[in-house]
Design a protein around this motif. Structure first.
Motif: not given
Lengths: 381, 381
Positions: B183, B186-187, B189, B213, B215-218, B220
C-alpha cells in the motif's frame, strides 16, 4: 487513491507451468532453455525481478531440476518472489555469472533464450558457450502455454481493462481544449496509477492532425476546439496489461464545431470494421482472418491505404505478445487467447481515428473485456 | 497534480552526439553500429520509441549517412521524435525488417549492437548476416560519450532527484504503521507521477526484517511499530532517472519503540561510510576506490559480510549504467560522471539499512543532487 486488492495466481499454477515448459523443452530436444528477467520468468515462477544489468537466469537443462542463477544481493528478493520450488544459485559482484549459468551446456548444443533477453547477456552467453551452439527463441516452446490465458489471468486482464476504461471516461469528462497533449498524457498516467496500475506504460494523446499518427507521442501541441483526439492508454495491473483506444471529438462547447461529414463517415466505417472483426472471433478462425475482416470493410470504403497496421496483438504479461492478428499468420484462434482488436484509419495531415478493445476468444465467440462506449464521443472538452 | 515544465536537450546536441558516435565507430573499425530502441537511441536522436517487438533500428555504417529503420506506422512518430537530421526508412507489417536493416553489412564484418537490444532482434540479425560476423556491445563506443553528463543532463538529474526527495519527505510524514508495504509502495508510485515523473519504476518498501533484503519487493507485510523501513524509490523524469534511498524508523508514537543500540550503531557506521565515499569523489579517483572507501569503514566495524553489493552505479537515461563503483573497476572518475553512492548493511533475519544519493563528479569534488536528510529519520509513522 484506489489501491486494488493484490491478486495473485495460485502457487500450484507455477509448478504446473514450469512442468509444462520442461516437457516442451524436452519435446523440442533443446539442450538448454535460458529464461531471463521479464515476462517469461514471471509467468513460470511468479518472480518479478527488475530488468537490470546483473544476470538473473532461469536455467532448464534436460534431466535436471530447473535452477535459477541470481546475484547474491537478490537472494532474499528471489526467495520471496519465486512462488514455486526452485534451486537458487547466487553469484558475487565480481564473479562471471554467464560462465556459472551456462556450465553443463554442451558445446554443440541447441539453446533457446527468452525473446526479451538483453544483448549484453546473450553475447556473453554466446562467448561462454563457443561458436558451435545454435540459438533459437524461447517463444517457440513457451508460446503454446502463454497464449492461452486461464481464468485467473483473464480476471486480471479484465480488471486492468476496466481500470483503463475508467481513465478514458474521466479524461473524456474533463477539460481538454486549451491544454497540451503532454499535460493530458500526464493526467492519464496519474489516473492509471490511481486506478491501481503499477505502471502507466503509454499515454498516446493525439489531437487534430496528430491523430493521423498511430503511435504519436504526446507533444506540446495545444488541443483546439473542433478536432478529434485519439486516446490510446495502458500499463500493467498486477502484471497484466491494459490497452484501450477511444476517439473523442471536442467542440469547445460550440455545437458548430462538431465532426465534419468526412470524419463521421470515416468513424462509422471504422466502428463497423472494429465490431465486425470482434464478432468474427471464435475458436478455429485464423489470426489473419480477423485482420482480413476489418480490412475488407475499410478497403471497400476506399480507406485501405489509410489502415496501414495490423489489426491486433496478443496481451498478457507483455503488452504485445502472441498471437498477432496480421496478414500471413494462419494460426487458429483457441479458447483463452487474449488480444487487441484495433483497426484505425489515418488521413495524413488531416486526422485519424482508432478503436481498440481487448478481446478474449471464448468457446462460443468473443468476450470483450473493455466496456467504455465505442461510439464517437463528442464532448465540450 | 504538479506537471513539470517539459525540458528538452537542445537539438544541436543530438547532431553533435551522432557525429561523436560515428567518429567513435570509425575509430573502433566497426563495419556496423546497430542501435535499437532504448536509451542509446534516445541519447543519439531524442527519439523515445516504445520498446516493442517491431524492429526500429538506427544503422550506422562507415562512410554512409546514418539511417533509421522504422515500422511504417511509426513514421510520423519517428519524424516527430527524432530531433536531428536522419534518413527514415520504413517497412510494412509483412516485410522482413532485419534483412532490410542489415543490407550492406559485409559477411565478415565487425558489428556492435546496443547492450539492451532484445534477443528476438539480435538472433534475427545474426541469422540475416551469417556465421562469420563478430559481435560486440555498443557500450564500448558509446560509454565515453554517455558517461559524461552535460549541464542540461545534470539539470534533469537534479530535477528528478528533488522530485524523489519530496516523495521521501511526504512518505516519512505520513501514516505508515498498520499499512502494508504494498500500500505504501502504491502511494510512492502515485506521488512520483504527481511530482512529474513519467514512470515510477521501483518502489522498494522494506520493513522490519525485510529491510535486510536489498531488493525486497513490497509485500503484504503490515508495517509495525518499532522497526526500520528502507525506502528505495525512483523512476524517470524527462527520461532521466531518480534513485534515492532513505531509512526510517517508525515508533508508532511510543518513544520506547525507538531504534535499539545495535541499529543506532549500524546506522551510524553506514552514515559515516556513505559520507566518506561521497567525499572521496573527485576526478582521477578510480571507481573501485569509492567502493573501497565505503567498504573499509564498514569492514572495520565488523559489518563487512553484511555489505554484499557494490557501492554504486551510473545513472542517466538508464537507471543503471556505467560507471559502476565496484571492486575491479579501475576506471578513473571524470568531471560530469553521475552515479549512486549507496552502501548498505544487512543483518539477515533482523534488519538492515541503506543510504543512497545521486552524486555527480565535479571539477573539485562531489556534487550531491539529493537533498533529503541522510540521518536516521525517527517518526511516529
Amino acid at each position: 487513491m484506489t489501491v486494488a486488492a493484490r491478486r495473485t495466481i495460485p502457487a500450484e499454477r507455477y509448478r504446473d507451468r514450469l512442468a509444462g515448459v520442461v516437457a516442451a523443452a524436452a519435446a523440442a530436444r533443446l539442450d538448454a532453455l535460458l529464461i531471463s528477467v521479464g515476462s517469461d520468468l514471471r509467468y513460470l515462477t511468479g518472480y518479478e525481478a527488475m530488468p537490470l544489468e546483473r544476470l538473473t537466469l532461469l536455467v532448464i537443462l534436460p534431466g535436471e531440476a530447473p535452477r535459477i542463477v541470481v546475484p547474491r544481493l537478490e537472494r532474499a528478493a528471489a526467495e520471496a518472489g519465486i512462488r514455486t520450488s526452485l534451486e537458487i544459485v547466487t553469484w558475487e559482484e565480481t564473479d562471471d555469472p554467464h560462465a556459472l549459468a551456462t556450465s553443463g551446456i554442451p558445446a554443440h548444443g541447441r539453446v533457446a533464450v527468452s525473446d526479451t533477453m538483453l544483448a549484453m547477456h546473450l553475447l556473453a552467453i554466446q562467448q561462454a558457450l563457443g561458436a558451435d551452439v545454435r540459438y533459437s527463441l524461447a517463444s517457440a516452446v513457451l508460446r503454446d502455454l502463454r497464449m492461452i490465458k486461464d481464468a485467473d489471468e483473464i480476471a486480471l486482464l479484465r480488471e486492468a481493462a476496466h481500470a483503463a476504461d475508467r481513465v478514458i471516461a474521466a479524461i473524456a469528462a474533463g477539460r481538454l481544449v486549451g491544454r497540451t497533449e503532454a499535460d493530458v498524457a500526464a493526467e492519464v498516467r496519474a489516473r492509471l496509477i490511481d486506478e491501481g496500475h503499477e505502471t502507466a506504460q503509454f499515454a498516446i494523446v493525439a489531437s487534430g492532425p496528430n491523430s493521423a499518427s498511430p503511435h504519436h507521442e504526446a507533444s506540446e501541441r495545444v488541443i483546439g476546439a473542433g478536432e478529434p483526439i485519439v486516446l490510446d492508454i495502458g500499463g500493467t495491473l498486477a502484471g497484466y496489461g491494459s490497452d484501450v483506444t477511444r476517439t473523442l471529438w471536442v467542440t469547445g462547447g460550440d455545437a458548430t464545431n462538431g465532426p465534419d461529414e468526412q470524419f463521421r463517415h470515416l468513424f462509422a466505417v471504422l466502428h463497423t470494421a472494429q465490431a465486425a472483426a470482434t464478432t468474427a472471433v471464435r475458436p478455429g478462425m485464423s489470426c489473419e482472418s480477423i485482420d482480413t475482416t476489418a480490412r475488407a470493410i475499410i478497403d471497400a470504403e476506399g480507406y485501405g491505404e489509410a489502415f496501414f497496421h495490423r489489426t491486433g496483438h496478443g496481451i498478457g504479461l507483455e503488452g504485445h505478445e502472441e498471437p498477432y492478428l496480421v496478414a500471413g499468420n494462419s494460426l487458429p484462434l483457441r479458447t483463452g487467447m487474449a488480444f487487441s482488436v484495433e483497426p484505425g484509419i489515418y488521413l495524413q495531415g488531416t486526422y485519424g481515428a482508432r478503436i481498440e478493445d481487448i478481446v478474449v476468444c471464448g468457446d462460443d465467440g468473443p468476450i470483450v473485456l473493455n466496456e467504455a462506449p465505442r461510439e464517437l464521443v463528442v464532448v465540450d472538452g
